[in-house]
Write a protein that holds these residues in place. Structure first.
Motif, PDB file in Angstrom:
ATOM      1  N   LEU A  63      38.715  38.029  15.363  1.00 16.99           N
ATOM      2  CA  LEU A  63      39.242  39.322  14.924  1.00 16.99           C
ATOM      3  C   LEU A  63      40.100  39.956  16.002  1.00 16.99           C
ATOM      4  O   LEU A  63      41.137  40.566  15.713  1.00 16.99           O
ATOM      5  N   TRP A  64      39.695  39.787  17.247  1.00 15.55           N
ATOM      6  CA  TRP A  64      40.450  40.338  18.368  1.00 15.55           C
ATOM      7  C   TRP A  64      41.835  39.687  18.456  1.00 15.55           C
ATOM      8  O   TRP A  64      42.836  40.370  18.684  1.00 15.55           O
ATOM      9  N   ASN A  65      41.911  38.382  18.278  1.00 14.35           N
ATOM     10  CA  ASN A  65      43.202  37.702  18.307  1.00 14.35           C
ATOM     11  C   ASN A  65      44.127  38.176  17.188  1.00 14.35           C
ATOM     12  O   ASN A  65      45.350  38.154  17.333  1.00 14.35           O
ATOM     13  N   PHE A  66      43.530  38.602  16.073  1.00 11.35           N
ATOM     14  CA  PHE A  66      44.336  39.085  14.954  1.00 11.35           C
ATOM     15  C   PHE A  66      44.917  40.470  15.216  1.00 11.35           C
ATOM     16  O   PHE A  66      46.084  40.730  14.926  1.00 11.35           O
ATOM     17  N   ILE A  67      44.108  41.372  15.768  1.00 11.34           N
ATOM     18  CA  ILE A  67      44.571  42.752  15.937  1.00 11.34           C
ATOM     19  C   ILE A  67      45.251  42.998  17.288  1.00 11.34           C
ATOM     20  O   ILE A  67      45.959  43.998  17.445  1.00 11.34           O
TER      21      ILE A  67
END
Length: 253
Positions: A99-103
């Motif tokens: 999720l961190w890589n996405f946002i």
């Protein structure tokens, strides 16, 4: 003289909507795939894991009593539900990383410095809340229920009912332990100022006991075991918010 051109890397923060959807789909597929792999890896140990989760109840049951399954599929579905829950719990750091890589591309530098520690703290607090529910709250609640059982009634708990009770308790306590994150976000965004929080301390204490009264089993000890940590978590969130805001003021000045 020939001009040289340097191709700039595309900024994922300004991708068209279809690009964001593709990135989100990739993120969700990665998260789901990792959870499924973990489920498959833990399936051979489903009996051991369920015995571990049922140990607090078995210790409280009378000698003549035992756990039962009231449906044909109960002995299969209940351990499978538990395996899925445990898989999600174990994979939380990986899920948050995806999720961190996405946002991350859509965040400013100062936001990146803030969001990642919040994610990590949220995971740690959830683990802490779920662990506290298993080691402290669950045995206390089960002891209370068994102690008030009439002598003429022999307790025989259905494995699915017990599992749903446990998972609900773990999830609720895990979410309750996110209170410092909630207080911090509300405070730094000036939705509720630190000054207002300090003025409403008495109301917060009453609110903690009020919420604990509905969440925990109907005994005073379980209610206190939830209400007191809730208030302490509130104070921790308030102190961290005050420290962060004071640091920001010093940097601005």
């Amino acid at each position: 003289m020939k001009k040289s051109y340097v191709l700039a890397e595309p900024d994922t923060a300004i991708l068209p909507i279809t690009g964001h959807i593709r990135a989100l789909r990739k993120c969700l597929i990665q998260m789901l795939g990792f959870v499924m792999l973990l489920v498959l890896g833990l399936l051979p140990f489903h009996k051991t894991i369920y015995e571990w989760i049922s140990q607090p109840l078995i210790e409280q049951l009378p000698n003549q009593s035992q756990m039962i399954a009231t449906t044909v599929t109960g002995t299969f579905v209940a351990p499978l539900q538990l395996i899925l829950f445990v898989s999600v719990l174990i994979s939380l750091p990986i899920l948050v990383y995806c999720l961190w890589n996405f946002i991350k591309p859509g965040l400013k530098h100062i936001e990146r410095r803030l969001v990642l520690p919040l994610f990590l703290c949220a995971i740690g607090l959830f683990y802490l809340g779920a662990s506290g529910a298993y080691y402290f709250v669950l045995p206390t609640a089960l002891h209370f229920f068994m102690s008030i059982s009439p002598d003429s009634v022999l307790p025989m708990t259905d494995i699915q009912s017990y599992l749903q009770f446990c998972l609900s308790l773990f999830f609720i306590f895990g979410m309750i332990f996110e209170i410092p994150i909630l207080i911090f976000l509300l405070s730094i965004n000036q939705i509720v100022s630190v000054h207002v929080w300090k003025q409403q301390r008495r109301l917060v204490i009453v609110g903690c006991f009020f919420v604990a009264m509905f969440i925990t089993p109907p005994d005073a000890l379980s209610m206190i075991m939830l209400a007191v940590p809730m208030y302490l978590l509130f104070e921790i969130g308030l102190a961290v918010s005050q420290l962060y805001l004071n640091t920001k003021r010093i940097e601005i000045n």
